[in-house]
Design an enzyme around this catalytic site. Structure first.
Site, PDB file in Angstrom:
ATOM      1  N   GLU A 176       0.817  -1.216   0.000  1.00 19.55           N
ATOM      2  CA  GLU A 176       0.000   0.000   0.000  1.00 19.55           C
ATOM      3  C   GLU A 176       0.850   1.266   0.000  1.00 19.55           C
ATOM      4  OE1 GLU A 176      -0.607  -2.584   1.962  1.00 19.55           O
ATOM      5  OE2 GLU A 176      -2.699  -3.196   1.667  1.00 19.55           O
ATOM      6  N   PHE A 219     -12.250  -6.988  13.582  1.00 14.42           N
ATOM      7  CA  PHE A 219     -11.145  -7.526  12.791  1.00 14.42           C
ATOM      8  C   PHE A 219     -10.714  -6.492  11.739  1.00 14.42           C
ATOM      9  CE2 PHE A 219      -9.685  -9.942   9.003  1.00 14.42           C
ATOM     10  CZ  PHE A 219      -8.474 -10.348   9.543  1.00 14.42           C
ATOM     11  N   GLN A 220      -9.431  -6.219  11.687  1.00 12.48           N
ATOM     12  CA  GLN A 220      -8.838  -5.253  10.750  1.00 12.48           C
ATOM     13  C   GLN A 220      -9.449  -3.858  10.872  1.00 12.48           C
ATOM     14  OE1 GLN A 220      -8.560  -7.099   6.804  1.00 12.48           O
ATOM     15  NE2 GLN A 220      -6.567  -7.875   7.460  1.00 12.48           N
ATOM     16  N   LYS A 232     -17.698  -0.585   5.243  1.00 18.24           N
ATOM     17  CA  LYS A 232     -18.142  -1.582   4.269  1.00 18.24           C
ATOM     18  C   LYS A 232     -19.618  -1.415   3.906  1.00 18.24           C
ATOM     19  CE  LYS A 232     -18.022  -6.386   3.081  1.00 18.24           C
ATOM     20  NZ  LYS A 232     -17.600  -7.734   3.411  1.00 18.24           N
ATOM     21  N   MET A 281      24.392   8.685   3.089  1.00 21.50           N
ATOM     22  CA  MET A 281      24.253  10.001   3.703  1.00 21.50           C
ATOM     23  C   MET A 281      24.488   9.927   5.208  1.00 21.50           C
ATOM     24  SD  MET A 281      23.939  13.105   3.231  1.00 21.50           S
ATOM     25  CE  MET A 281      23.062  13.799   1.834  1.00 21.50           C
TER      26      MET A 281
HETATM   27  C1  LIG Z   1      12.284   5.705   5.653  1.00 23.62           C
HETATM   28  C2  LIG Z   1      13.539   6.354   6.065  1.00 23.62           C
HETATM   29  N1  LIG Z   1      14.297   5.811   7.033  1.00 23.62           N
HETATM   30  C3  LIG Z   1      15.459   6.399   7.401  1.00 23.62           C
HETATM   31  C4  LIG Z   1      15.889   7.549   6.816  1.00 23.62           C
HETATM   32  C5  LIG Z   1      17.198   8.212   7.241  1.00 23.62           C
HETATM   33  N2  LIG Z   1      18.135   8.228   6.119  1.00 23.62           N
HETATM   34  C6  LIG Z   1      18.333   9.314   5.362  1.00 23.62           C
HETATM   35  S1  LIG Z   1      19.412   9.058   4.118  1.00 23.62           S
HETATM   36  C7  LIG Z   1      19.658   7.467   4.581  1.00 23.62           C
HETATM   37  C8  LIG Z   1      20.602   6.589   3.818  1.00 23.62           C
HETATM   38  C9  LIG Z   1      20.103   6.225   2.492  1.00 23.62           C
HETATM   39  O1  LIG Z   1      20.915   5.216   1.955  1.00 23.62           O
HETATM   40  P1  LIG Z   1      20.905   4.894   0.424  1.00 23.62           P
HETATM   41  O2  LIG Z   1      19.523   4.706  -0.052  1.00 23.62           O
HETATM   42  O3  LIG Z   1      21.856   3.795   0.148  1.00 23.62           O
HETATM   43  O4  LIG Z   1      21.377   6.257  -0.211  1.00 23.62           O
HETATM   44  P2  LIG Z   1      22.842   6.912  -0.254  1.00 23.62           P
HETATM   45  O5  LIG Z   1      22.846   7.985   0.785  1.00 23.62           O
HETATM   46  O6  LIG Z   1      23.848   5.847   0.015  1.00 23.62           O
HETATM   47  O7  LIG Z   1      22.923   7.470  -1.628  1.00 23.62           O
HETATM   48  C10 LIG Z   1      18.905   7.171   5.715  1.00 23.62           C
HETATM   49  C11 LIG Z   1      18.921   5.880   6.427  1.00 23.62           C
HETATM   50  C12 LIG Z   1      15.044   8.095   5.824  1.00 23.62           C
HETATM   51  N3  LIG Z   1      15.338   9.254   5.207  1.00 23.62           N
HETATM   52  N4  LIG Z   1      13.907   7.490   5.447  1.00 23.62           N
END
Ligand SMILES: Cc1ncc(C[n+]2csc(CCOP(=O)(O)OP(=O)(O)O)c2C)c(N)n1
Ligand SMILES: [Mg+2]
Lengths: 169, 579
Positions: B50, B112-113, B162, B477
């Site tokens: 979803e 339920f749900q 529903k 990052m």
């Molecule tokens: C759903 C979610 N969880 C955690 C984060 C925190 N976060 C920001 S950037 C990042 C790393 C992303 O890694 P990747 O997709 O490999 O991208 P890269 O920075 O290596 O290009 C994280 C964990 C986020 N932005 N979104």
């Protein structure tokens, strides 16, 4: 600064939680909140007492206006108005204090709305100053229960400095 | 003739001009899915989660300008939408989400749900509804689309018990919507507009800061006209990319935490900052007290709450950006005597100098793929014409920096919420909305795994979405912050050893997988991916894991306190010398 804000809302399911959720979600403070129907049962009015600096209160009124179910927001800070609140106080005075309690109630134009073998229930209406003064005076006689409605406010006629916050800032 | 609630719902969607919707079935929405079984005009795309459905609807909306629509079941189906709805909410994207709900009589019984999705989504929707009577259904749908798409747009959820979709009534489509408590201000106040024109005429060092509002309001043309007319340099927020042509001489690219040196420096030296459809997010302003210290700030926005929320504003103009810009342009043109060239010359020259001083660059390496190089190549090969979606992290920032966006609605990125897992399903939505466009998701190896299941959706629907994974083996990052601010203690950010073979994953789903491990392989696989027209493609670029996003403004610093790559190298040398 403390502001009294009245919020005209559609009397719809969930509207109270939209308003209170706005305050909690954004970390605004609610000192009191009262809700009631207006003459038009499709519309309710909420009176909210909140505190915050000018920027915070500006955001509060704007955010309230942004809620879809909010029809109108008035910040009474800018407007000459009348404020009232009601409290119900159940006191249990000792026998020889009873007269004094009754006298105090009379001086403050309160009413005894219920009395039992050992308690009186007093109703006091007024502005904050009056209510707080009464509470201070009655405390020594032994307050057993205490409820207050929260403030309601209404503008005085003709003296509005007419600041409708829905308008562009 | 009476119609069932489910039929009425689909009729309403047709009235709203909806052709494509995204969704996932379940018990309480079976009536709706049953109608969709024979339906020709409204087509549902089954996602594999979803969250994917909501992001797809969001991507569809961003790419097309129409309202995106999704339908999910109650309980877990509904709660799975929350991240998607919050993503759309933070970026003001118009979507309408229909969630099934347990029958009215069971609501509140922990049936339920059952989930109180109206309560759960109240803070992350523009508005939401619970339909309690089938007679209200058409009116509610009409209002939902109206609210989602007008004013400052945003997501709207309608919860459908529903018995509402199973019930029946006459179908009456309301001719008009009028919500007495909802009246956005579309026209700017005349006095404010005149003030604005005066400020623009008097400013010697003005900067326009354009945000997502420019795109939402369809005001890119007006923005360009004003900037060129009054010779004002333009910087964009992450959400504003494409609102002004990235290749235009007046463009300074993105500002903020990973903004260009010249954009940030210009803002800090400006005497007038014109914020258009922006909300002065902290990623843009850095330390607010030090933001644009010499500038008067003018802010144009349809949402009064955006004004004076984060920064002081000297001139607020509430109104639809397009209308306000038109009015400003008209009044500006009447200033016939104004010698724009003469008064702006020095300022524009200064900006050119800043651009030369520190352009946006990276160090090319012939042995290892630099992620910036990949983005640059995608830009070259697609001639800047692709729709670029992104995930979140370094990939997102490089995609913002090294691809130039000349048109609105070609840059789809989760700016406000920063949702990893957004880009791929959004790309699927965008590809459906724009079948003739090339659609790329510039992804990280971490983020792509958050909605990788949507490969199935893309394969089944023959959508040639391209996913360029900048595979650095890390949550890059976060790793960058750990390197810079946490003494290189890479706590739980290493992914490489757990990463799947993305080429094989793609192939397992029936998609195409390509890989580049050397710089010279980058362009060929991008070109090859463009030849594939009937399937998604994963492009696995094994990139330099050490690469960091620069310039960088550390959190809480002022936006002219930027760190650059060279400086960091110098620091390293110094450190080595000490050792
Ligand atoms: C759903 C979610 N969880 C955690 C984060 C925190 N976060 C920001 S950037 C990042 C790393 C992303 O890694 P990747 O997709 O490999 O991208 P890269 O920075 O290596 O290009 C994280 C964990 C986020 N932005 N979104
Ligand atoms: Mg990564």
């Amino acid at each position: 600064m403390r502001h009294t804000i009245s919020v005209l809302v559609e009397n719809k399911f969930g509207v109270l939680s939209r308003v209170s959720g706005l305050f909690s979600g954004r970390g605004y403070n609610i000192e009191s909140l009262s809700v009631g129907e207006t003459i038009d049962p499709a519309i309710s009015i909420m009176t909210i007492v909140t505190t915050g600096d000018d920027l915070v209160v500006e955001q509060i009124t704007k955010q309230l206006n942004k809620l879809i179910d909010v029809i109108k927001v008035v910040d009474f800070m800018e407007i000459d108005h009348v404020e009232r609140e009601m409290v119900l106080i159940k006191v249990a005075p000792r026998k020889d204090d009873k007269t004094e309690v009754l006298q105090l109630t009379e001086i403050f134009r309160g009413r005894i709305v219920d009395s039992g073998p050992s308690t009186y229930t007093i109703e006091i209406t007024g502005n904050e100053g009056k209510i707080n003064a009464f509470i201070e005076l009655i405390k020594p006689f032994g307050i057993k229960e205490f409820v207050r409605t929260g403030k309601v406010a209404i503008a005085r006629e003709g003296l509005k400095k007419a600041k409708q916050t829905r308008e562009a800032s | 003739m009476k119609k069932s609630g489910a039929e009425i719902l689909i009729e309403c969607l047709k009235k709203e001009g909806v052709k494509h919707i995204f969704g996932y079935p379940g018990g309480v929405v079976l009536n709706i899915f049953d109608i969709l079984y024979d339906e020709k005009d409204v087509q549902l795309f089954l996602t594999r989660h979803e969250q994917g459905a909501i992001h797809a609807a969001d991507g569809y909306a961003r790419a097309s300008g129409k309202v995106g629509v999704a339908i999910v079941t109650s309980g877990p189906g509904a709660t799975n939408t929350v991240t998607g709805i919050a993503t759309a909410s933070m970026d003001s994207i118009p979507i309408v989400v229909f969630s099934g709900q347990v029958p009215t009589l069971l609501i509140g019984n922990d049936a339920f749900q059952e989930a109180d999705i109206v309560g759960i989504t109240r803070p992350c929707t523009k508005h939401n509804f619970l339909v309690k009577d089938v007679k209200d259904l058409a009116q509610t749908v009409r209002e939902a689309f109206h609210i989602a798409s007008t004013g400052r747009p945003g997501p709207v959820l309608i919860d459908l018990p529903k018995d509402i979709t199973a019930g029946s009534t006459e179908f009456v489509w309301p001719d008009e919507v009028k919500i007495r408590s909802y009246n956005p201000t579309y026209q700017g106040n005349k006095y404010m507009i005149n003030q604005a024109v005066q400020m623009i005429a008097q400013a010697k060092k003005p900067v326009i800061m354009a945000g997502g509002g420019v795109i939402l309001s369809g005001a890119a043309k007006e923005l360009k006209e004003l900037a060129e007319l009054a010779k004002i340099p333009v910087t964009m927020t992450l959400m504003g990319l494409g609102g002004f042509p990235g290749t235009n001489k007046l463009s300074m690219g993105m500002l903020g935490m990973h903004g260009t040196y010249y954009a940030n420096t210009a803002v800090q030296n400006a005497d007038l900052l014109i914020g258009i459809g922006v909300r002065f997010d902290d990623r843009v302003t850095g330390r607010t007290e030090a933001f644009a210290p010499h500038a008067k700030i003018m802010q144009i926005d349809i949402d009064p709450t955006s004004i004076r929320k984060n920064v002081r504003v000297d001139l607020p103009v509430v109104g639809d950006v397009k209308n306000v810009l038109r009015d400003i342009i008209k009044a500006t043109k009447e200033l016939k005597e104004q010698q724009w060239g003469a008064i702006r010359n020095a300022w524009l020259k200064q900006i050119e100098k800043w651009k030369e001083e520190r352009p946006l660059t990276y160090r090319f390496d012939k042995n290892i793929i630099k992620p910036e190089f990949v983005v640059e190549k995608i830009y070259e090969v697609t001639k800047g014409e692709a729709i670029i979606c992104t995930e979140v992290g370094q990939n997102q920032m490089w995609a913002a920096q090294f691809y130039k966006y000349d048109y609105p609605r070609r840059w789809l990125s989760s700016g406000g919420l920063g949702t990893m897992g957004y880009g791929f399903p959004a790309a699927i939505g965008a590809q459906l909305a724009c079948p003739d466009k090339i659609v790329f998701d510039i992804a990280g190896d971490g983020s792509i795994q958050m909605n990788i299941q949507e490969l199935a959706t893309a394969v089944i629907n023959k959508l040639p979405v391209k996913v360029a994974i900048l595979n650095n083996g890390y949550l890059g990052m976060v790793r960058q912050w750990q390197e810079l601010f946490f003494k290189e203690r890479y706590s739980h950010t290493h992914l490489e050893s757990g990463n799947p073979d993305f080429v094989k994953v793609a192939e397992a789903y029936g998609a195409v997988g390509l890989r580049a491990t050397k710089p010279e392989e980058v362009e060929p696989i991008i070109k090859e991916s463009l030849k594939i027209k009937n399937r998604p493609v994963f492009l696995d670029f094994i990139v330099d894991w050490k690469e960091k996003v620069y310039p960088m403004v550390p959190a809480g610093a002022s936006i002219d306190e930027m760190i650059f790559e060279e400086e960091e190298k110098k620091e390293e040398k110094k450190l080595k010398a000490v050792k």
